[in-house]
Design a protein around this motif. Structure first.
Motif, PDB file in Angstrom:
ATOM      1  N   LEU A 142       0.840  -1.210   0.000  1.00  0.00           N
ATOM      2  CA  LEU A 142       0.000   0.000   0.000  1.00  0.00           C
ATOM      3  C   LEU A 142       0.872   1.257   0.000  1.00  0.00           C
ATOM      4  CD1 LEU A 142      -2.594  -1.272   2.626  1.00  0.00           C
ATOM      5  CD2 LEU A 142      -3.208  -0.577   0.296  1.00  0.00           C
ATOM      6  N   LEU A 143       1.900   1.271   0.866  1.00  0.00           N
ATOM      7  CA  LEU A 143       2.796   2.437   0.935  1.00  0.00           C
ATOM      8  C   LEU A 143       3.532   2.651  -0.386  1.00  0.00           C
ATOM      9  CD1 LEU A 143       4.676   2.138   4.362  1.00  0.00           C
ATOM     10  CD2 LEU A 143       3.106   3.965   3.690  1.00  0.00           C
ATOM     11  N   ALA A 144       4.041   1.561  -0.943  1.00  0.00           N
ATOM     12  CA  ALA A 144       4.833   1.674  -2.172  1.00  0.00           C
ATOM     13  C   ALA A 144       3.985   2.182  -3.333  1.00  0.00           C
ATOM     14  CB  ALA A 144       5.459   0.319  -2.517  1.00  0.00           C
ATOM     15  N   HIS A 145       2.684   1.909  -3.291  1.00  0.00           N
ATOM     16  CA  HIS A 145       1.778   2.434  -4.320  1.00  0.00           C
ATOM     17  C   HIS A 145       1.336   3.864  -4.014  1.00  0.00           C
ATOM     18  CE1 HIS A 145       1.167  -0.781  -7.187  1.00  0.00           C
ATOM     19  NE2 HIS A 145       0.996  -1.666  -6.231  1.00  0.00           N
ATOM     20  N   GLY A 146       1.821   4.403  -2.887  1.00  0.00           N
ATOM     21  CA  GLY A 146       1.518   5.801  -2.570  1.00  0.00           C
ATOM     22  C   GLY A 146       0.110   6.013  -2.031  1.00  0.00           C
ATOM     23  N   ILE A 147      -0.490   4.968  -1.488  1.00  0.00           N
ATOM     24  CA  ILE A 147      -1.841   5.108  -0.931  1.00  0.00           C
ATOM     25  C   ILE A 147      -1.734   5.695   0.465  1.00  0.00           C
ATOM     26  CG2 ILE A 147      -3.863   3.789  -0.153  1.00  0.00           C
ATOM     27  CD1 ILE A 147      -3.287   1.970  -2.607  1.00  0.00           C
ATOM     28  N   GLY A 148      -2.568   6.675   0.756  1.00  0.00           N
ATOM     29  CA  GLY A 148      -2.455   7.342   2.056  1.00  0.00           C
ATOM     30  C   GLY A 148      -3.704   8.126   2.401  1.00  0.00           C
ATOM     31  N   PRO A 149      -3.567   9.135   3.244  1.00  0.00           N
ATOM     32  CA  PRO A 149      -4.712   9.914   3.707  1.00  0.00           C
ATOM     33  C   PRO A 149      -5.528  10.482   2.540  1.00  0.00           C
ATOM     34  CG  PRO A 149      -2.781  10.428   5.020  1.00  0.00           C
ATOM     35  CD  PRO A 149      -2.310   9.538   3.896  1.00  0.00           C
ATOM     36  N   VAL A 185      -1.763   3.106   6.784  1.00  0.00           N
ATOM     37  CA  VAL A 185      -1.254   4.111   5.835  1.00  0.00           C
ATOM     38  C   VAL A 185      -2.120   5.373   5.820  1.00  0.00           C
ATOM     39  CG1 VAL A 185      -0.145   2.337   4.409  1.00  0.00           C
ATOM     40  CG2 VAL A 185      -2.442   3.180   3.756  1.00  0.00           C
ATOM     41  N   GLY A 186      -3.146   5.394   6.659  1.00  0.00           N
ATOM     42  CA  GLY A 186      -3.981   6.602   6.763  1.00  0.00           C
ATOM     43  C   GLY A 186      -5.124   6.644   5.772  1.00  0.00           C
ATOM     44  N   ALA A 187      -5.333   5.554   5.043  1.00  0.00           N
ATOM     45  CA  ALA A 187      -6.453   5.521   4.081  1.00  0.00           C
ATOM     46  C   ALA A 187      -7.700   4.973   4.779  1.00  0.00           C
ATOM     47  CB  ALA A 187      -6.075   4.649   2.888  1.00  0.00           C
ATOM     48  N   ARG A 188      -8.822   5.009   4.059  1.00  0.00           N
ATOM     49  CA  ARG A 188     -10.086   4.544   4.644  1.00  0.00           C
ATOM     50  C   ARG A 188     -10.490   3.217   4.012  1.00  0.00           C
ATOM     51  NH1 ARG A 188     -15.815   5.971   3.026  1.00  0.00           N
ATOM     52  NH2 ARG A 188     -17.003   5.090   4.751  1.00  0.00           N
ATOM     53  N   PRO A 189     -10.654   2.176   4.827  1.00  0.00           N
ATOM     54  CA  PRO A 189     -11.170   0.928   4.261  1.00  0.00           C
ATOM     55  C   PRO A 189     -12.663   1.067   3.967  1.00  0.00           C
ATOM     56  CG  PRO A 189     -10.514   0.608   6.585  1.00  0.00           C
ATOM     57  CD  PRO A 189     -10.402   2.076   6.275  1.00  0.00           C
ATOM     58  N   VAL A 190     -13.049   0.634   2.779  1.00  0.00           N
ATOM     59  CA  VAL A 190     -14.472   0.621   2.394  1.00  0.00           C
ATOM     60  C   VAL A 190     -14.797  -0.835   2.102  1.00  0.00           C
ATOM     61  CG1 VAL A 190     -16.146   1.378   0.654  1.00  0.00           C
ATOM     62  CG2 VAL A 190     -14.389   2.969   1.482  1.00  0.00           C
ATOM     63  N   PHE A 191     -15.748  -1.377   2.823  1.00  0.00           N
ATOM     64  CA  PHE A 191     -15.996  -2.816   2.715  1.00  0.00           C
ATOM     65  C   PHE A 191     -17.124  -3.114   1.738  1.00  0.00           C
ATOM     66  CE2 PHE A 191     -14.271  -2.097   6.996  1.00  0.00           C
ATOM     67  CZ  PHE A 191     -13.081  -2.787   6.822  1.00  0.00           C
ATOM     68  N   ALA A 192     -16.868  -4.066   0.871  1.00  0.00           N
ATOM     69  CA  ALA A 192     -17.917  -4.585  -0.014  1.00  0.00           C
ATOM     70  C   ALA A 192     -18.300  -5.961   0.529  1.00  0.00           C
ATOM     71  CB  ALA A 192     -17.388  -4.690  -1.436  1.00  0.00           C
ATOM     72  N   ASP A 193     -19.565  -6.315   0.367  1.00  0.00           N
ATOM     73  CA  ASP A 193     -20.011  -7.595   0.924  1.00  0.00           C
ATOM     74  C   ASP A 193     -19.506  -8.758   0.056  1.00  0.00           C
ATOM     75  OD1 ASP A 193     -21.173  -9.089   2.917  1.00  0.00           O
ATOM     76  OD2 ASP A 193     -23.167  -8.217   2.690  1.00  0.00           O
ATOM     77  N   THR A 220     -11.706   6.403  -4.446  1.00  0.00           N
ATOM     78  CA  THR A 220     -11.168   5.031  -4.440  1.00  0.00           C
ATOM     79  C   THR A 220      -9.858   4.980  -5.212  1.00  0.00           C
ATOM     80  OG1 THR A 220     -13.450   4.253  -4.493  1.00  0.00           O
ATOM     81  CG2 THR A 220     -11.723   2.617  -4.898  1.00  0.00           C
ATOM     82  N   ARG A 221      -8.829   4.374  -4.586  1.00  0.00           N
ATOM     83  CA  ARG A 221      -7.541   4.200  -5.276  1.00  0.00           C
ATOM     84  C   ARG A 221      -7.242   2.740  -5.602  1.00  0.00           C
ATOM     85  NH1 ARG A 221      -3.049   6.979  -4.257  1.00  0.00           N
ATOM     86  NH2 ARG A 221      -2.203   5.605  -5.862  1.00  0.00           N
ATOM     87  N   ALA A 222      -7.771   1.838  -4.775  1.00  0.00           N
ATOM     88  CA  ALA A 222      -7.356   0.440  -4.947  1.00  0.00           C
ATOM     89  C   ALA A 222      -8.450  -0.514  -4.489  1.00  0.00           C
ATOM     90  CB  ALA A 222      -6.086   0.166  -4.126  1.00  0.00           C
ATOM     91  N   ILE A 223      -8.365  -1.727  -5.012  1.00  0.00           N
ATOM     92  CA  ILE A 223      -9.194  -2.835  -4.533  1.00  0.00           C
ATOM     93  C   ILE A 223      -8.219  -3.856  -3.940  1.00  0.00           C
ATOM     94  CG2 ILE A 223     -10.885  -4.631  -5.130  1.00  0.00           C
ATOM     95  CD1 ILE A 223     -11.510  -2.982  -7.686  1.00  0.00           C
TER      96      ILE A 223
END
Ligand SMILES: Cc1ncc(COP(=O)(O)O)c(C=O)c1O
Length: 362
Positions: free
Chosen positions: A69-76, A97-105, A126-129
């Motif tokens: 996550l850090l290496a991909h630059g994901i953060g706040p 990393v300071g990002a927000r988890p968003v949960f899908a069922d 959204t930056r990543a799955i």
């Protein structure tokens, strides 16, 4: 009666033989204990096994996710879509990393992310799955990678439980950035350990930098880094285990087939037609029964079980603080129904017969 009280079939048991012992002793004798030649050799062998350009060894599966996550630059300010029906590290690392988890069922048949729910969870932030290949069966990667492509998102696979598993012939951990755990009970174990896999040279370089204090040459710090290295002791065990992987996986698959043929009273797990499951866990559902009571009765009969996981991570206070409230009815229901039975490579035919007999008696 005596047989019932003396039987002990644990839910998992590490497969450690003479070769692992000898490999550890050789490292101890070499005097080079930290990240050294064993780590380098393990990385090369792991990358070759997966058919990717790089495998970067780290201290754990948690470290693999964190550094990916850090290496991909994901953060706040960023959101990352993942499953809540998983081990806590899948979500914690997003919080680290300071990002927000968003949960899908999830889909109740595969326990894995429901692609339609993933699509519905995408926002401009959204930056990543992070698809979690739970229990050793890959997610629906065609649909997930298609959603990612359409919305310009990264895919970081939590393949902690799925080494060697395939989706339409392609190995888990090769669809995006792969994150593996080599924890003691995993299908391939080094004790503690993890790997990040990628064919992106720059990304691999970044993970290597971050795992070692942000330092390339000695005491030349390029960025804020961490100490998340793997030791040569762990790598030496992991190399032997990687060599055993096909045999150990084949045994798990045979055991799962035997259980599925024999169980009559519970919902057996589904292996989707387009995937190979590596059965890190063999997880049944007991929708109409008291699952905790069933686990207790099996325990009394000497059969170890596991509940992976008794609640979705979206229910944990420290996750809710960041993620907010999320309604995940399938995750909540499955958390009350699932029960994992022993499927590990050291089970005997008698063990399997005993497990089936006791479960069918529930
Ligand atoms: C789905 C999942 N993600 C992440 C992890 C974290 O791996 P580790 O325990 O090696 O830190 C695990 C392992 O327990 C896991 O099962």
């Amino acid at each position: 009666m005596i047989e019932r009280t003396t039987r002990r079939i644990p839910i998992s048991r590490p497969f450690i033989g003479e070769e692992e012992r000898a490999a550890v002793m050789a490292v101890l004798d070499s005097g080079m204990l930290v990240q050294g030649p064993q780590v380098a050799a393990f990385e090369a062998e792991f990358a070759e096994r997966l058919g990717v350009r790089h495998a970067v060894a780290v201290a754990s599966g948690t470290a693999a996710l964190h550094l990916a996550l850090l290496a991909h630059g994901i953060g706040p300010g960023d959101e990352v879509i993942t499953s809540a029906f998983t081990f806590v590290a899948s979500a914690n690392t997003i919080v680290y990393v300071g990002a927000r988890p968003v949960f899908a069922d999830v889909d109740e048949r595969t326990f894995n992310l429901d692609p339609a729910a993933v699509e519905a969870a995408v926002t401009p932030r959204t930056r990543a799955i992070v698809p979690v290949h739970l229990y050793g069966q890959p997610c629906d990667m065609d649909r997930i990678t298609e959603i990612a492509r359409r919305h310009g998102l990264l895919v970081i696979e939590d393949a902690a439980q799925a080494i060697g598993a395939t989706y339409r012939g392609r190995l888990a951990g090769t669809f995006g950035t792969g994150c593996f755990s080599l924890y003691a009970t995993k299908n391939v174990a080094s004790g503690e350990g993890g790997m990040v896999t990628t064919s992106d040279d720059a990304l691999a370089d970044r993970v290597r930098l971050l795992r070692q204090h942000g330092m390339r040459a000695r005491y030349a710090y390029e960025t804020l880094g961490y100490n998340l290295r793997m030791t040569d002791l762990h790598a030496a065990i992991g190399r032997v285990q990687l060599g055993r992987m096909d045999e150990l996986t084949r045994r798990r698959q045979e055991h799962a087939r035997t259980l599925t043929r024999s169980l009559t009273s519970v919902v057996a797990p589904l292996e989707a037609f387009d995937r190979t499951h590596v059965w890190h866990q063999y997880t049944v559902r007991l929708p109409d029964r008291d699952r905790d009571e069933a686990a207790r009765r099996l325990g009394e009969a000497g059969i170890g079980t596991g509940i992976f996981y008794p609640e979705g991570v979206h229910r944990l206070d420290h996750v809710r603080e960041v993620a907010g409230e999320q309604d995940l009815p399938v995750t909540d229901r499955l958390a009350g129904e699932v029960l994992s039975l022993p499927v590990h490579p050291l089970l005997s035919a008698d063990d399997l017969a005993a497990i089936a007999e006791e479960v069918n008696r529930l």
